[in-house]
Design a protein around this motif. Structure first.
Motif, PDB file in Angstrom:
ATOM      1  N   GLY A 252      21.623  26.495  41.541  1.00 62.82           N
ATOM      2  CA  GLY A 252      21.225  25.102  41.688  1.00 62.82           C
ATOM      3  C   GLY A 252      21.890  24.250  40.635  1.00 62.82           C
ATOM      4  O   GLY A 252      22.840  24.687  39.979  1.00 62.82           O
TER       5      GLY A 252
ATOM      6  N   ILE B 112      17.553  26.728  39.770  1.00 60.00           N
ATOM      7  CA  ILE B 112      16.990  25.984  40.905  1.00 60.00           C
ATOM      8  C   ILE B 112      15.554  25.629  40.552  1.00 60.00           C
ATOM      9  O   ILE B 112      14.785  26.488  40.119  1.00 60.00           O
ATOM     10  N   SER B 113      15.213  24.356  40.733  1.00 63.06           N
ATOM     11  CA  SER B 113      13.888  23.914  40.292  1.00 63.06           C
ATOM     12  C   SER B 113      12.773  24.415  41.202  1.00 63.06           C
ATOM     13  O   SER B 113      11.649  24.582  40.763  1.00 63.06           O
TER      14      SER B 113
ATOM     15  N   GLN C 264      11.332  21.631  49.515  1.00 65.88           N
ATOM     16  CA  GLN C 264      12.335  21.798  50.575  1.00 65.88           C
ATOM     17  C   GLN C 264      13.127  23.085  50.380  1.00 65.88           C
ATOM     18  O   GLN C 264      13.595  23.681  51.336  1.00 65.88           O
ATOM     19  N   HIS C 265      13.277  23.463  49.156  1.00 61.15           N
ATOM     20  CA  HIS C 265      13.973  24.715  48.886  1.00 61.15           C
ATOM     21  C   HIS C 265      13.007  25.873  49.124  1.00 61.15           C
ATOM     22  O   HIS C 265      13.343  26.868  49.755  1.00 61.15           O
TER      23      HIS C 265
ATOM     24  N   THR D 123      15.616  27.337  32.745  1.00 60.88           N
ATOM     25  CA  THR D 123      15.352  27.019  31.334  1.00 60.88           C
ATOM     26  C   THR D 123      14.005  26.335  31.131  1.00 60.88           C
ATOM     27  O   THR D 123      13.500  26.294  30.012  1.00 60.88           O
TER      28      THR D 123
HETATM   29  C1  LIG Z   1      14.567  15.679  53.592  1.00 61.49           C
HETATM   30  C2  LIG Z   1      15.018  16.554  52.463  1.00 61.49           C
HETATM   31  C3  LIG Z   1      15.511  17.800  52.754  1.00 61.49           C
HETATM   32  C4  LIG Z   1      15.934  18.651  51.730  1.00 61.49           C
HETATM   33  N1  LIG Z   1      16.395  19.869  52.048  1.00 61.49           N
HETATM   34  C5  LIG Z   1      16.751  20.717  51.062  1.00 61.49           C
HETATM   35  C6  LIG Z   1      17.218  22.024  51.363  1.00 61.49           C
HETATM   36  O1  LIG Z   1      17.320  22.428  52.520  1.00 61.49           O
HETATM   37  N2  LIG Z   1      17.538  22.829  50.346  1.00 61.49           N
HETATM   38  C7  LIG Z   1      17.440  22.438  49.035  1.00 61.49           C
HETATM   39  O2  LIG Z   1      17.732  23.248  48.145  1.00 61.49           O
HETATM   40  N3  LIG Z   1      17.040  21.206  48.729  1.00 61.49           N
HETATM   41  C8  LIG Z   1      16.703  20.328  49.711  1.00 61.49           C
HETATM   42  N4  LIG Z   1      16.307  19.082  49.390  1.00 61.49           N
HETATM   43  C9  LIG Z   1      16.423  18.644  47.995  1.00 61.49           C
HETATM   44  C10 LIG Z   1      15.257  19.080  47.144  1.00 61.49           C
HETATM   45  O3  LIG Z   1      14.242  18.101  47.227  1.00 61.49           O
HETATM   46  C11 LIG Z   1      15.664  19.174  45.677  1.00 61.49           C
HETATM   47  O4  LIG Z   1      16.202  17.944  45.261  1.00 61.49           O
HETATM   48  C12 LIG Z   1      16.690  20.252  45.417  1.00 61.49           C
HETATM   49  O5  LIG Z   1      16.282  21.477  45.963  1.00 61.49           O
HETATM   50  C13 LIG Z   1      16.877  20.383  43.933  1.00 61.49           C
HETATM   51  O6  LIG Z   1      17.945  21.235  43.673  1.00 61.49           O
HETATM   52  P1  LIG Z   1      18.066  21.993  42.293  1.00 61.49           P
HETATM   53  O7  LIG Z   1      16.844  22.761  42.062  1.00 61.49           O
HETATM   54  O8  LIG Z   1      19.347  22.720  42.336  1.00 61.49           O
HETATM   55  O9  LIG Z   1      18.256  20.798  41.253  1.00 61.49           O
HETATM   56  P2  LIG Z   1      17.260  20.157  40.206  1.00 61.49           P
HETATM   57  O10 LIG Z   1      16.016  19.711  40.836  1.00 61.49           O
HETATM   58  O11 LIG Z   1      18.075  19.203  39.454  1.00 61.49           O
HETATM   59  O12 LIG Z   1      16.852  21.352  39.263  1.00 61.49           O
HETATM   60  C14 LIG Z   1      17.707  22.015  38.386  1.00 61.49           C
HETATM   61  C15 LIG Z   1      16.898  23.090  37.702  1.00 61.49           C
HETATM   62  O13 LIG Z   1      17.736  23.850  36.855  1.00 61.49           O
HETATM   63  C16 LIG Z   1      17.089  24.061  35.624  1.00 61.49           C
HETATM   64  N5  LIG Z   1      18.140  24.259  34.635  1.00 61.49           N
HETATM   65  C17 LIG Z   1      18.867  23.317  33.994  1.00 61.49           C
HETATM   66  N6  LIG Z   1      19.780  23.885  33.206  1.00 61.49           N
HETATM   67  C18 LIG Z   1      19.628  25.216  33.365  1.00 61.49           C
HETATM   68  C19 LIG Z   1      20.296  26.337  32.831  1.00 61.49           C
HETATM   69  N7  LIG Z   1      21.299  26.206  31.968  1.00 61.49           N
HETATM   70  N8  LIG Z   1      19.888  27.561  33.198  1.00 61.49           N
HETATM   71  C20 LIG Z   1      18.866  27.713  34.069  1.00 61.49           C
HETATM   72  N9  LIG Z   1      18.206  26.686  34.611  1.00 61.49           N
HETATM   73  C21 LIG Z   1      18.594  25.460  34.279  1.00 61.49           C
HETATM   74  C22 LIG Z   1      16.227  22.866  35.423  1.00 61.49           C
HETATM   75  O14 LIG Z   1      15.143  23.180  34.575  1.00 61.49           O
HETATM   76  C23 LIG Z   1      15.780  22.536  36.840  1.00 61.49           C
HETATM   77  O15 LIG Z   1      14.579  23.200  37.148  1.00 61.49           O
HETATM   78  C24 LIG Z   1      15.879  18.222  50.387  1.00 61.49           C
HETATM   79  C25 LIG Z   1      15.382  16.975  50.104  1.00 61.49           C
HETATM   80  C26 LIG Z   1      14.960  16.138  51.111  1.00 61.49           C
HETATM   81  C27 LIG Z   1      14.431  14.797  50.754  1.00 61.49           C
END
Ligand SMILES: Cc1cc2nc3c(=O)[nH]c(=O)nc-3n(C[C@H](O)[C@H](O)[C@H](O)COP(=O)(O)OP(=O)(O)OC[C@H]3O[C@@H](n4cnc5c(N)ncnc54)[C@H](O)[C@@H]3O)c2cc1C
Ligand SMILES: Cc1cc2nc3c(=O)[nH]c(=O)nc-3n(C[C@H](O)[C@H](O)[C@H](O)COP(=O)(O)OP(=O)(O)OC[C@H]3O[C@@H](n4cnc5c(N)ncnc54)[C@H](O)[C@@H]3O)c2cc1C
Ligand SMILES: Nc1ncnc2c1ncn2[C@@H]1O[C@H](COP(=O)(O)O)[C@@H](O)[C@H]1O
Lengths: 283, 363, 436
Positions: free
Chosen positions: B244, B302-303, B307-308, B323
């Motif tokens: 993520g 990945i947070s 949705q995930h 983290t």
């Molecule tokens: C209608 C709709 C549909 C969606 N469909 C999907 C979908 O199908 N799939 C999907 O994934 N999302 C989907 N989303 C998006 C979802 O809401 C989130 O925004 C998304 O999953 C967040 O991605 P993320 O966890 O990678 O990023 P972020 O929310 O930015 O999280 C990043 C995470 O990484 C951690 N982190 C930071 N640095 C480090 C490090 N060095 N080492 C380890 N951890 C670290 C942080 O603490 C944080 O928890 C959808 C949203 C909407 C509105």
């Protein structure tokens, strides 16, 4: 060419939050946007207009505030905007929405003539159902072409169209007849930036508003909550698993953490190691 | 329009259960069997498994509805339906049905429902299923709940269909109280694949529709199959590693790929990675991407947004590296490490590699 | 140049100053075009602020009925912070629960949007997601319109009102004003933290629409010139900290985000935020150079208002009210010229300056004209040493530890003397002078 595009104003769901205590949606300050999927339909419509001439009309059903989204669509280059708004539409599910929108389309067609194509987005980001497009097509007897990735050919005179449609295991090349309902696949194009003239015209245009009676809806039991067969009985936040993740300590450095993690994984899933060994190759 | 609206005017639809008289005869649970290119889409088999539970709870029959052309061999498919739990198969053969097209399929499904009157109808939320479900529900003027993540029967014998709402921040449970059938779509891999029972038998009901090719306005000119080698394996992989935004940069995607490759699994990512163009759209995992059910899922950075979450909850074991000790992913992961994924992944990859090596030499 | 792209006035920006200018002119019947680069007015503006009712009331007397206001302020806390605690003043009065309260917390994204809606309702044409890239000039160098980042030939008007905020890129690029000096701007970072309404009300001892504001200074800025703040909104808390850009680059040891993180973790603040969900953060500049940093305010065919004219009273943390007032005064100047059929030349627009001099705006700006300079020199003493001394003194005083009171008094005086010596006296004098 006469082209209609259905757009929906939706809360920017990326910014929606849930009240930590009451589990209700906190809409305060959540901005609204045009459903992003609808912009693919709008751009495709504008391209067809650029090629064949004619007009692009954007339509929406929603609260009066939705006229903002229509105006924004005019800023991208659409020619007119029509809003269907009435308190009777509150609480519409997809069946009631497709009913209301098809009446709006018929009303607009009375004035402008039947559209060659009606575009919808693949789905909305708030409802996420992908049902309204097919619903409208069914009600108006339009050829239903969903998940279209490209329009290969269209002949408004002959009333024919050839499209590429994203199917489950490949791409279908389909020929069909106009009028058609097309839901565009995301990523198939990118919405243009309107010119100075477009945005100025948009800012000055009035969005035509209709209410239920205005589009000839007499039977209000087909609208809104009453016209919606589905009933939302419960809205709730996803349950937190009673037991949270077991945390593997990461205090003694990465390599120790990595080994500890592997141990923990294999301890819980002993079969995995055999599977892995069977699978692993080439090392 | 084939049915008349059953709605008594002026009555507030749905809020109370008062099933109109003419719907009382609607019985049994149906699963639309998605049959294309000579094979059943796995989601239909998953739905037979789920439909079996609903039918048992209601004490009714489970039926598979199978449409295809005479040229296709529907026999195998029929047998499969029984093996996966169907009591009945409605079999519809016609040359017009050779390839899926909305118009004839909608016509046939509508006629079948009106003739045989099921109370519940489930379809896969695939491209085909969504295209068809919307039309059929509109024609029948009944309720349809898309992308359900959970199905149940409540105390009043009503289908309780749960799905994410408001872009997934919440879940809601939807009922269709006063109309029949109660329709729902479910995405592939959301329900578990049942174990087939070979040799299980059932009843076949053949239906012959009136269809004429001349009256079908849409023609399939060509079909360009997807590259088989492409990422479709992700949904079925036993081990999945995903990254993520915590990976921080595009280069670090390779850390995920390397771990996946050592484990012989597949890899993917959260939606922002797709939006940033770091990974292809078909690698997205979650509500609007792929639903996965691996034996082991490792989520790095990945947070765990809902949705995930709905896309990975079916995994046997979820391991989260993040983290932030308060990241929501730790609420549903089984194992967690509060640590920098960028630092941990390469070491973890190497440690797995060593472990496999040692074991291979030992074994 | 087609007729449809010609206006009486073009306003660049839809912040408080641009909205006030456009609103006033549109109400007077001028044909106004307002151009905002954000998706809507307020979308690019840092969230959460204090609104001083008076400036707005002058234009929209009954704004309280529909403007999105969060809470009216009944309590002001001023805190001097050291690493572990704070000494402060709380001022609270039921008098502030008056019928027409004087200060409110607002969320800019919502407030600006509302204000801008009034502008449109007054008849102005407003464009969004459009950035003014340049001023168009005639052969004599007079400003005659603007060019934007959209395809087209530009928009034309008799006068362009630069209400583009502190960065003032259009003005700078056109050579109408000098680049910002690092000593004259503060960089502020700000976050919104969501909490249920009930939690906020019980934590801050308020009910209904009441609100509390905390302004804090001290060791939290690591000796740099700056302040931190915390505002209560209805269901959220705005919290932020800002320091002079020159200090940030000189001291160079931490970013504003780190400062904010430390502020949030400070024992006096932490418990106020507990359990909240951070929604958004943003960084923004504040023009704090005061009177001496005010650039040229008008020329042939153009006029500058709000932050673009450096109108911020940093001592009292007033900005939006000066922005609205300058916007209104500029508009009134233009309206007069328009009615008299006069062109908006540099000379004719000189009347704007006179209006400013006669209003509280220039009077206040002048009153505090020496504060920025003093802080530039004395910053670290005031921001770091004094808060430490104060908190130390308070502890010495309040702790009951067997030392006699006289000894305590001596210890306090000694600590102060040891730290600053005669400088103490000088600081007091300088501070008093700058304030005068
Ligand atoms: C209608 C709709 C549909 C969606 N469909 C999907 C979908 O199908 N799939 C999907 O994934 N999302 C989907 N989303 C998006 C979802 O809401 C989130 O925004 C998304 O999953 C967040 O991605 P993320 O966890 O990678 O990023 P972020 O929310 O930015 O999280 C990043 C995470 O990484 C951690 N982190 C930071 N640095 C480090 C490090 N060095 N080492 C380890 N951890 C670290 C942080 O603490 C944080 O928890 C959808 C949203 C909407 C509105
Ligand atoms: C953290 C912080 C806290 C503050 N707190 C307070 C407070 O509590 N009370 C108070 O009174 N003041 C406060 N201020 C100061 C106040 O915000 C400003 O003084 C006020 O916003 C100035 O208004 P303005 O209209 O001049 O500029 P802005 O509000 O900055 O508006 C400028 C607008 O112009 C647009 N724009 C810029 N360039 C272009 C371009 N080229 N083309 C088109 N549009 C453009 C921008 O998008 C923006 O919308 C605070 C400032 C900060 C940073
Ligand atoms: N209220 C509405 N107004 C206009 N168009 C709509 C509305 N609701 C849905 N649509 C259209 O139907 C598509 C599918 O919506 P949905 O079935 O809700 O996922 C959207 O992308 C829009 O094009």
């Amino acid at each position: 060419m006469r082209i209609f595009v259905c757009i929906k104003q939706v809360p920017d769901s990326a910014q929606i939050r849930v009240h930590p205590v009451t589990n209700t949606i906190m809409r305060q300050g959540v901005p609204t946007i045009i459903n992003p999927y609808d912009l693919f339909g709008l751009e495709e419509a504008l391209r067809l207009r650029d090629r064949f001439g004619g007009e692009v009309t954007v339509l929406s059903m929603g609260p009066p505030m939705a006229s903002e989204s229509l105006r924004k669509a005019l800023g991208y280059g659409a020619d007119r905007g029509l809003l269907l708004t009435d308190r009777f539409f509150a609480g519409s599910d997809t069946l009631a929405t497709s009913y209301a929108l098809s009446r709006l389309i018929e009303k607009a067609a009375e004035e402008q003539g039947m559209p060659h194509i009606v575009f919808c987005g693949k789905q909305t980001i708030d409802g996420d159902t992908a049902q309204v497009g097919p619903g409208i097509a069914q009600r108006l007897g339009l050829s239903q072409l969903t998940y279209v990735s490209a329009i290969d050919a269209v002949d408004p005179e002959q009333g024919t169209i050839t499209v590429r449609r994203r199917a489950d295991h490949g791409v279908q090349v389909l020929s069909s007849r106009l009028p058609a309902m097309i839901t565009m696949l995301e990523g198939s194009n990118q919405i243009r930036r309107g010119t100075q003239n477009d945005v100025l015209r948009a800012a000055r245009s009035d969005i035509t508003q209709w209410n239920a009676a205005g589009v000839g809806i007499e039977d209000l039991s087909l609208c809104g909550l009453r016209g919606s067969p589905t009933v939302v009985k419960r809205v709730f936040a996803p349950s937190v698993r009673s037991e949270k993740a077991t945390i593997v300590s990461s205090e003694s450095g990465v390599s120790a953490t990595a080994s500890a993690l592997i141990e923990a994984i294999l301890e819980r899933q002993p079969a995995l190691e055999t599977d892995l060994l069977e699978q692993a190759s080439g090392y | 329009m084939t049915t008349s609206s059953p709605q008594a005017a002026g009555q507030r639809a749905g809020m109370k259960k008062e099933l109109p008289e003419h719907f009382r005869s609607y019985k049994h649970v149906w699963v639309f069997i998605e049959f294309e290119h000579g094979r059943i889409h796995p989601v239909s088999l998953e739905l037979l498994g789920e439909g079996r539970k609903l039918a048992d709870k209601l004490g009714v029959e489970l039926a598979g509805v199978l449409l295809g052309s005479g040229a296709d061999s529907l026999d195998d498919a029929t047998r499969n339906c029984f093996a996966y739990g169907a009591d009945v198969v409605y079999r519809v053969e016609h040359p017009v049905l050779a390839q899926y097209r909305n118009q004839p399929y909608t016509k046939v499904m509508t006629e079948l429902v009106e003739k045989f009157q099921p109370e519940i109808m489930l379809l896969g939320a695939t491209v085909l299923g969504r295209d068809l479900a919307g039309s059929v529900a509109t024609t029948l003027k009944t309720g349809l709940t898309a992308d359900c993540t959970e199905l149940a029967i409540d105390d009043e014998r009503s289908l309780a269909a749960t799905r994410p709402t408001f872009g997934g921040s919440l879940l809601c449970t939807i009922h269709t109280l006063n109309y029949r059938p109660q329709m729902a779509t479910v995405r592939p891999r959301v329900m578990a694949m049942p174990r087939p029972e070979e040799g299980r038998e059932g009843r076949v009901v053949v239906y012959t529709p009136e269809l004429e090719e001349e009256r079908i306005i849409t023609k399939v000119l060509d079909f360009l199959p997807d590259d088989a080698a492409e990422a479709s394996g992700l949904a079925f992989a036993d081990i999945v590693v995903a990254g993520g935004m915590g990976l921080r940069s595009e280069e670090n995607i390779q850390l995920v790929r390397q771990l996946a490759s050592v484990l012989g699994g597949d890899w993917g990512g959260s939606r922002p990675l797709v939006q940033k163009g770091w990974i292809a759209a078909d690698r997205q995992i979650g509500q609007t991407g792929k639903t996965i059910r691996p034996k082991l899922y490792i989520a790095a950075g990945i947070s765990g947004a809902i949705q995930h979450r709905v896309g990975v909850e079916g995994a046997d074991m979820i391991v989260a590296i993040n983290t932030d000790p308060n990241a929501p992913i730790f609420d549903f992961a089984h194992l967690g490490v509060v640590s920098d994924a960028v630092a941990l992944l390469p070491v973890l990859t190497e440690a797995f590699r060593q472990r496999l090596l040692v074991n291979r030499m030992a074994g | 140049m087609s007729n449809t792209t010609r206006f009486d006035a073009i306003v660049v920006g839809a912040g408080p100053s641009g909205n006030a200018a456009a609103y006033t002119m549109a109400r007077a019947g001028l044909n106004v075009l307002q151009i905002e680069r954000g998706e809507y007015a307020g979308s690019k503006n840092v969230q959460g602020a204090i609104l001083y009712a008076d400036a707005l009331e002058q234009m929209i007397p009954d704004f309280r009925e529909e403007a999105p206001l969060e809470r009216h302020i009944v309590e002001q806390r001023i805190w001097m912070m050291d690493d572990k605690g704070h000494t402060g003043m709380h001022h609270r009065s039921d008098d502030y629960n008056e019928e027409r309260p004087n200060r409110y917390t607002i969320i800019r994204a919502q407030f600006d949007k509302w204000f801008n809606r009034q502008v449109r309702d007054a008849g102005a044409t407003v464009l969004y997601e459009t950035t003014v890239t340049d001023l168009l000039r005639d052969a004599q160098g007079r400003v005659i319109g603007v060019q934007t980042d959209r395809e087209g030939d530009g928009y034309y008007a008799d006068v362009v009102v630069l209400a583009e905020g502190v960065n003032a890129l259009v003005g700078q690029r056109s050579g109408l004003r000098p680049e910002l000096r690092a000593e004259d701007v503060a960089l502020a970072v700000k976050e919104m933290h969501f909490l249920p309404q009930e939690t906020i009300e019980s934590r801050f001892n308020i009910t209904g629409g009441e609100g509390v504001v905390i302004e804090a200074m001290g060791t939290i800025t690591e000796g740099m010139v700056g302040t931190a703040f915390l505002y209560t909104n209805r269901e959220s808390i705005s919290i932020g900290i800002g320091c002079l850009v020159s200090d940030l680059s000189r001291v160079g040891k931490c970013s504003p985000y780190q400062l904010l993180d430390r502020f949030k973790a400070h024992p006096s603040i932490r418990s106020l935020l507990e359990g909240s969900e951070m929604k958004e953060y943003a960084a923004h500049l504040i023009p704090e150079g005061g009177y001496r940093a005010i650039p040229e305010l008008a020329g042939d065919g153009w006029i500058a208002v709000g932050d673009a004219g450096h109108f911020v009273n940093a001592v009292h943390r007033e900005g939006s009210n000066l922005a609205m007032t300058t916007g209104r005064l500029a508009a009134e100047t233009i309206i007069d010229l328009h009615r008299q059929g006069q062109r908006c030349t540099r000379q004719a627009l000189g009347a704007y300056r006179k209006r400013l001099e006669n209003s509280f705006v220039m009077k206040d700006m002048k009153k505090y004209k020496d504060v920025p300079r003093m802080l530039e020199k004395q910053g670290s003493t005031i921001m770091d040493l004094y808060p430490r001394l104060m908190n130390g003194a308070a502890q010495t005083w309040f702790r009951v530890d067997g030392r006699d009171k006289k000894a305590k008094e001596n210890a306090i005086v000694k600590a102060a003397w040891h730290a600053r010596g005669l400088g103490l006296l000088g600081d007091a004098v300088k501070l008093a002078r700058a304030w005068r």
